[in-house]
Design a protein around this motif. Structure first.
Motif: not given
Length: 281
Positions: A50-59, A217-219, A256-262
């Motif tokens: 089970l995965l949770l992938m949160p992200a935030v942008s300016a909007t 890089v860290a990911t 795969g990173m959460a920013w991509q989904d957003l």
């Protein structure tokens, strides 16, 4: 409150692959910093992950809740919730599996597009699942393809790999799929099948001979077995969008990173609002 739901058909209709690639390129060119994101949260459950992938942008803010099954099809099931950034009220739900199938190849192609040769491309794809087919479709949307060979466990490694301009690895393999000595010197390889530090699809020799592009890089050092098992260090990895011009042999390793989904979810929403100008967010 009734939220709009974008199923797989709606996502495909509103955001074809070339527009998904453009959305990723635009976000990166606009200053998006993948390293600012938070790591995915993974929890082992009896049948898989089970995965949770949160992200935030300016909007907006958003989160993908996904499961990866140990067996059976489909392996990946998910839902994406998109929130207004100012009020934090939910504004849309999206089919998370369809979003993943679209955004993963969009990121891959955005990463390697500057290094694709200016000729019809011979492509070899390991994996006949949604990601393998998604990469085929996305590559075909931005370049002319002269041939596409699909490799599976049943077919083994095709002889045509020696002539391939692009090799895509989108499998559940935990060991290298092929001997990289068989590849062209100027090959472009995309590896997206794993996000675990003890699983890899390509061998150490390829990682050592190529310019290795990663989402962050860290990911990569935390999650990407292709990188970890090859013993690469931070100095040997190039963040997406920063690869030097003129690189010949290129490997893009994505987990795969959460920013991509957003980024892609926002693009779907914008496309729908553009098609229906009176529709409020």
């Amino acid at each position: 409150m009734t939220l709009p739901y974008y199923d797989a058909a709606a996502i495909e209709r509103l955001l074809p692959p070339e527009r998904a690639v453009a959305a990723v390129e635009r976000a990166l060119a606009g200053g998006l910093d993948p390293s600012a994101g938070v790591p995915r949260t993974s929890m082992r459950v009896p049948a898989g992950q089970l995965l949770l992938m949160p992200a935030v942008s300016a909007t907006h803010a958003g989160v993908k809740v996904a499961t990866v099954a140990d067996r059976g099809r489909p392996r990946v099931n998910a839902v994406y919730v998109l929130f207004d950034g100012a009020t934090l009220r939910p504004v849309a739900l999206l089919d998370g599996a369809a979003l993943t199938t679209l955004r993963t190849p969009a990121v891959s192609v955005a990463a390697v597009r500057p290094f694709l040769p200016a000729r019809p491309l011979h492509v070899v794809i390991f994996g006949a699942g949604p990601q393998g087919l998604g990469h085929r479709r996305t590559l075909a949307a931005v370049a002319e393809l002269s041939a596409v060979d699909i490799a599976t466990r049943a077919t083994g490694v095709p002889a045509s790999i020696a002539a391939a301009d692009v090799v895509v690895c989108a499998t559940t393999a935990r060991e290298p799929l092929f001997d990289s000595a068989r590849l062209r010197d100027d090959v472009v390889v995309i590896a997206v099948g794993s996000h675990e530090p003890d699983a890899r699809e390509v061998d150490t020799a390829l990682c050592r001979s190529a310019t290795v592009i990663v989402e962050d890089v860290a990911t990569a050092l935390r999650e990407c077995g292709d990188v970890v098992l090859a013993g690469l260090t931070a100095d040997e990895l190039v963040p997406i969008g920063s690869a030097p011009a003129g690189a010949t042999r290129v490997l893009f390793k994505g987990s795969g990173m959460a920013w991509q989904d957003l980024v892609v979810a926002e693009a779907v929403l914008r496309a729908d609002q553009g098609a229906h100008p009176g529709r409020a967010e």
